[in-house]
Structures are given as structure tokens and as C-alpha cells.
Design a protein around this motif. Sequence first.
Motif, PDB file in Angstrom:
ATOM      1  N   ASP A  21     -16.655  15.460  17.600  1.00  0.00           N
ATOM      2  CA  ASP A  21     -15.770  13.758  17.443  1.00  0.00           C
ATOM      3  C   ASP A  21     -16.259  13.131  16.087  1.00  0.00           C
ATOM      4  OD1 ASP A  21     -14.559  15.303  19.414  1.00  0.00           O
ATOM      5  OD2 ASP A  21     -14.834  13.904  20.801  1.00  0.00           O
ATOM      6  N   THR A  22     -17.318  13.599  16.079  1.00  0.00           N
ATOM      7  CA  THR A  22     -17.931  11.743  15.130  1.00  0.00           C
ATOM      8  C   THR A  22     -17.870  12.601  13.662  1.00  0.00           C
ATOM      9  OG1 THR A  22     -20.412  12.102  15.706  1.00  0.00           O
ATOM     10  CG2 THR A  22     -18.778  10.842  16.550  1.00  0.00           C
ATOM     11  N   TRP A  23     -17.914  12.340  12.886  1.00  0.00           N
ATOM     12  CA  TRP A  23     -18.258  12.500  10.985  1.00  0.00           C
ATOM     13  C   TRP A  23     -19.498  13.517  10.483  1.00  0.00           C
ATOM     14  CZ3 TRP A  23     -15.866  14.535   7.293  1.00  0.00           C
ATOM     15  CH2 TRP A  23     -17.047  14.322   6.228  1.00  0.00           C
ATOM     16  N   GLU A  24     -20.862  12.113  11.322  1.00  0.00           N
ATOM     17  CA  GLU A  24     -21.749  12.630  11.394  1.00  0.00           C
ATOM     18  C   GLU A  24     -22.788  14.303  11.896  1.00  0.00           C
ATOM     19  OE1 GLU A  24     -20.882  10.006  12.767  1.00  0.00           O
ATOM     20  OE2 GLU A  24     -21.077   8.049  10.674  1.00  0.00           O
ATOM     21  N   MET A  25     -21.754  13.872  13.195  1.00  0.00           N
ATOM     22  CA  MET A  25     -21.779  15.138  13.637  1.00  0.00           C
ATOM     23  C   MET A  25     -20.886  16.646  13.157  1.00  0.00           C
ATOM     24  SD  MET A  25     -24.182  15.200  15.956  1.00  0.00           S
ATOM     25  CE  MET A  25     -24.502  16.760  16.767  1.00  0.00           C
ATOM     26  N   GLN A  26     -20.373  16.221  12.948  1.00  0.00           N
ATOM     27  CA  GLN A  26     -19.561  17.320  12.260  1.00  0.00           C
ATOM     28  C   GLN A  26     -20.563  17.955  10.438  1.00  0.00           C
ATOM     29  OE1 GLN A  26     -15.820  15.809  11.228  1.00  0.00           O
ATOM     30  NE2 GLN A  26     -14.486  16.719  12.776  1.00  0.00           N
ATOM     31  N   LEU A  27     -20.505  16.511  10.016  1.00  0.00           N
ATOM     32  CA  LEU A  27     -21.874  17.068   8.495  1.00  0.00           C
ATOM     33  C   LEU A  27     -23.384  17.722   9.193  1.00  0.00           C
ATOM     34  CD1 LEU A  27     -20.887  16.012   5.693  1.00  0.00           C
ATOM     35  CD2 LEU A  27     -22.293  14.235   6.474  1.00  0.00           C
ATOM     36  N   LEU A  28     -24.061  17.648  10.279  1.00  0.00           N
ATOM     37  CA  LEU A  28     -24.909  18.087  10.946  1.00  0.00           C
ATOM     38  C   LEU A  28     -24.288  19.563  11.216  1.00  0.00           C
ATOM     39  CD1 LEU A  28     -27.451  17.798  12.035  1.00  0.00           C
ATOM     40  CD2 LEU A  28     -26.532  17.227  13.906  1.00  0.00           C
ATOM     41  N   HIS A  29     -23.053  19.932  11.652  1.00  0.00           N
ATOM     42  CA  HIS A  29     -22.834  20.631  11.698  1.00  0.00           C
ATOM     43  C   HIS A  29     -22.214  21.853  10.251  1.00  0.00           C
ATOM     44  CE1 HIS A  29     -21.293  19.747  15.906  1.00  0.00           C
ATOM     45  NE2 HIS A  29     -22.588  21.017  16.166  1.00  0.00           N
ATOM     46  N   PHE A  30     -21.540  21.221   9.825  1.00  0.00           N
ATOM     47  CA  PHE A  30     -21.934  21.690   8.265  1.00  0.00           C
ATOM     48  C   PHE A  30     -23.121  22.831   7.757  1.00  0.00           C
ATOM     49  CE2 PHE A  30     -21.609  21.860   3.714  1.00  0.00           C
ATOM     50  CZ  PHE A  30     -20.487  22.271   3.341  1.00  0.00           C
ATOM     51  N   TRP A  31     -24.023  21.427   7.363  1.00  0.00           N
ATOM     52  CA  TRP A  31     -25.023  22.061   7.186  1.00  0.00           C
ATOM     53  C   TRP A  31     -25.959  23.410   7.932  1.00  0.00           C
ATOM     54  CZ3 TRP A  31     -26.207  20.814   1.889  1.00  0.00           C
ATOM     55  CH2 TRP A  31     -25.428  20.119   1.511  1.00  0.00           C
ATOM     56  N   LEU A  32     -26.476  23.365   9.517  1.00  0.00           N
ATOM     57  CA  LEU A  32     -26.715  23.911   9.731  1.00  0.00           C
ATOM     58  C   LEU A  32     -26.496  24.758   9.926  1.00  0.00           C
ATOM     59  CD1 LEU A  32     -28.487  24.343  12.666  1.00  0.00           C
ATOM     60  CD2 LEU A  32     -26.641  23.915  13.954  1.00  0.00           C
ATOM     61  N   PHE A  33     -24.703  25.150   9.444  1.00  0.00           N
ATOM     62  CA  PHE A  33     -23.688  26.909   9.003  1.00  0.00           C
ATOM     63  C   PHE A  33     -24.760  26.630   8.109  1.00  0.00           C
ATOM     64  CE2 PHE A  33     -21.279  25.684  13.008  1.00  0.00           C
ATOM     65  CZ  PHE A  33     -21.373  27.208  13.555  1.00  0.00           C
TER      66      PHE A  33
END
Length: 306
Positions: A21-33
Motif C-alpha cells: 500500500d505504501t510508496w516506499e514498499m512499492q519501490l522496494l518491490h520494484f528494485w527487488l524484481f
Amino acid sequence: QRQQMSNSSSITHFLLLAFADTWEMQLLHFWLFLGIYLAALLGNGLIITVIACDHRLHTPMYFFLLNLSLLDLGSISTSIPKAMANSLWDTISYAGCAAQVFLVIFFTSAELYLITIMAYDRYIAICKPLHYGTLLGSRACVHMAAAAWGSGFLYALLHTANTFSLPVCHDNAVDQFFCEIPQILKLSCSDAYLREVGLIAFSAYVGFVCFVFIVVSYVQIFRAVLRIPSQRGRHKAFSTCLPHLAVVSLFVSTGMFAYLKPPSISSPSLDLVVAVLYSVGPPAVNPLIYSMRSQELQAAVCKLVT
């Protein structure tokens, strides 16, 4: 953002499940993928290049491995880039969803057929070594690989056409990070979805037949290996089968858990994690499994990079 629909013709896009839900976690998922995707591209790309360039690896086993790496590249390129975009924007167009369903089924089913063929390759190599060159000549290998790709294509075409011919009238929210048939069927309001359920049942039967063929092949392989008098000979024979066995185990276990887990333990978050495992795990890990176990492949990679 959800749309209540009367028929599928008015749908222009689907909403995919967000990872956070949070932008920071979405960004983390982006870099992880992104990291996983680049590692998979590098690993599979290196195997394809090495096998294509080194004439010593122009054998049936490595020819099938090259095809497996091509399928893994296609598979992970179908789900991961969209998952990265999904970390930032959680929509996909109707046509994009249909294309993703087609490609996911195409690469997954072709990979199942190919690892079944690879089990046959190992069976002939261990149990009937004198007939290996005859039964698995270059023409036979090309025909078998083409059959795997062709069957996957026809199978995906059938599933996709059938699924997207159904009217969608509940809403446009897909409870998954990519488009997959079970989630699309949940949005359908037509009894015609039973046709697709029948196709899925047939798919499960085909998958079961492939699994049984692999198990029977390995029972015969283990019996042949145990009859080899020297311990070194047994170890060498078994080590050629170990990477394929690990790849099969990873592919089958993640797929079975994703689709055969009991509904009582099912939840959107668990479904999401399992989907990531079966769509990302095999393509990312397969190159590592083969490169760690094959000394010929390691030598060829070292020769290429030095």
C-alpha cells in the motif's frame, strides 16, 4: 477505480493486485524484481550463448538445456517486467491481459513438455547408452523440441481464446499480480466458463501424465545406476541426472502448491507469494542449478569470459 461491467466489450483494462500500500514498499518491490530479472537474464543468456558457441556442448542434453533457457527467458519476461510496472501502476489493458495469459500458458506448458523430453534424454543416456546416438540424433532432437514449442503454442491459443470469449460482468479487479486464468474466470458471469474448467481439468490430466512419465523414467534410471559396479561410475551417472531432477522438483512443487493447495489455507497474500514462487523461481534458479552441477558448462563459461 473498480468498474462494474455488463459485458466484456466495455472493459478497457484490468486492475492487478498491488504488492504493497505504501510508496516506499512499492519501490522496494520494484528494485527487488529488477534484481531478480537481471540475474535471470544474465544466467539464461550466458547458458544460451555458451551452448551456441561451444561445439563440445552440441549434444542432445545441452540442446534441450538451450531450449529450456529460451523458455525460461520468455517466461520471466512475461511476468516480471509487468510486475515491476505493477509496483508503480496497477493496471493492465484488456489486450495486454490476454497477451500475458497466452504467453504465461505458452512458456509454462512448453517447459513442462521439454522437461519431460529431458527425462527421456537422461533415460536413454543411462539405460540405453549404445542406442543414444540413434534414438536421439540431431533431427530427432529438433523434432522433439519443435513438438514441445508447438504444443505449448496451440495449447495456449486454445485456453486464451476460450477464456477471453467469456463475458466479464462482475468487476475488473484481478486478485493477482499478473493475469492468470483462474482469476479471470472469477470475473465471468456466464455458465460457459465450465468449458474452460473442462480444459483446465484436461490440462491437469496432461500434466499428470508428464509427471508419471518423468517418475517412471527416473525409477528406471536409478535401477540402472545401482547396477553399475564402480562407485565412481555410479556417481558420474547420477551427477548427470541431478540438475534435471532438481529443475523438475522445483517446477512441479511450486506449480502443484499454487494450484492444488487446499482452499482453507488460501488467501490473497499467500496466493501472491506462491504465484511469485512458481512464476519467478524456476526461470531464475534453473541456470544456477545447471551451472553448479555441470563441469562442462563451467569450463565453457570460463573459456567464454576469459
